[in-house]
Design an enzyme around this catalytic site. Sequence first.
Site, PDB file in Angstrom:
ATOM      1  N   TYR A  33       4.794  50.524  76.673  1.00  0.00           N
ATOM      2  CA  TYR A  33       3.751  49.638  76.179  1.00  0.00           C
ATOM      3  C   TYR A  33       3.627  48.446  77.123  1.00  0.00           C
ATOM      4  O   TYR A  33       4.288  47.418  76.965  1.00  0.00           O
ATOM      5  CB  TYR A  33       4.049  49.180  74.754  1.00  0.00           C
ATOM      6  CG  TYR A  33       3.977  50.277  73.718  1.00  0.00           C
ATOM      7  CD1 TYR A  33       3.399  51.507  74.014  1.00  0.00           C
ATOM      8  CD2 TYR A  33       4.478  50.080  72.437  1.00  0.00           C
ATOM      9  CE1 TYR A  33       3.328  52.515  73.074  1.00  0.00           C
ATOM     10  CE2 TYR A  33       4.403  51.084  71.478  1.00  0.00           C
ATOM     11  CZ  TYR A  33       3.834  52.300  71.804  1.00  0.00           C
ATOM     12  OH  TYR A  33       3.761  53.289  70.854  1.00  0.00           O
TER      13      TYR A  33
ATOM     14  N   PRO B 290      -2.776  54.486  61.992  1.00  0.00           N
ATOM     15  CA  PRO B 290      -3.039  54.851  60.592  1.00  0.00           C
ATOM     16  C   PRO B 290      -4.400  54.392  60.090  1.00  0.00           C
ATOM     17  O   PRO B 290      -4.852  54.872  59.049  1.00  0.00           O
ATOM     18  CB  PRO B 290      -1.922  54.136  59.830  1.00  0.00           C
ATOM     19  CG  PRO B 290      -1.602  52.942  60.677  1.00  0.00           C
ATOM     20  CD  PRO B 290      -1.747  53.430  62.094  1.00  0.00           C
TER      21      PRO B 290
END
Length: 324
Positions: free
Chosen positions: A53, A209
Amino acid sequence: MRYRTVGGLRVSAVGLGAMPLSIEGRPDEARAMATVHAALDAGVTLLDTADSYHLPGEEPGHNERLVARALATYGGDTADVLVTTKGGRGRPADGSWTVTGSPRHLKSAAEASLKRLGVEAIGLYQLHKPDPAVPFEDSVGALRDLLDEGKIRYAGISNTDTGLIRRAHALLGDRLVSVQNRYSPAVRDSEPELRLCAELGIAFLPWSPLGGISRSSLDGPSRLPSEDSGHSAPAGDATRPGHSVRPGRATGLDAFHAVARERGVSPQQVCLAWLLARSPVIVPIPGASRPGTIRDSAGAADLELTPEEVARLEAARLEVAAGS
């Protein structure tokens, strides 16, 4: 804050996906630190990161170092915070996402993550993605070695399928505690994996999500998840409470926005509450790049949907799946 279990550890029912704090469009460090601190203030005790990341071509570990600094500078108790990190992916200068699952690489990557996080052992270390060029048992075997050496406490796998989950479980037993796959109302390909995780008692940590929820046809065309570029896609702060609503063509996912209006909360909160209602092993890890966003997401842990609302949202999701 309600709680769930990852391995033998109690964690907040909603975690923080820290990826947006380090990739393209990332906030400045002050806001990034404030976002992590806001998560902790809200009772979030699961922080998800990875060595990959970072910006393309940047040195690995930007997000891990940021999370470590945020924990070190937080004024409250962080003893119960579980930091999950991942190894096996890279971000070269061309912006692509590479996969390297050799045991040598994974062990070296775990050692580097251990140092960046500044801990004696990584709470949860996950294989970021299976490498088609490396036998899967070899990659998982590296996790087993790291467990045996005490460098990681628990292991997980990500971007995987039911067959690989069973193979990893055969090698690791109850030390395999998590599976991280993309899962949302708009993307339900991992339904079999979710069911298997529930059967085996493994936590299922859906990444991205909120895919398909951040915008609905009420606000214009719905923004569906992008192709696999890592975990925890940004939630889309612009659609938090107070967003403007314009008439548009109805879609099944608009039911999440309608329930949100009725409850006086954000569609994202409704989405996360719906995920929590789907299975007791789900621990969603929504991304955030602003303090207000993660505070709103954390509130989903206390939003209990009625059986009627859950049925209504499920019916809407099935409408989307049928292509209505």
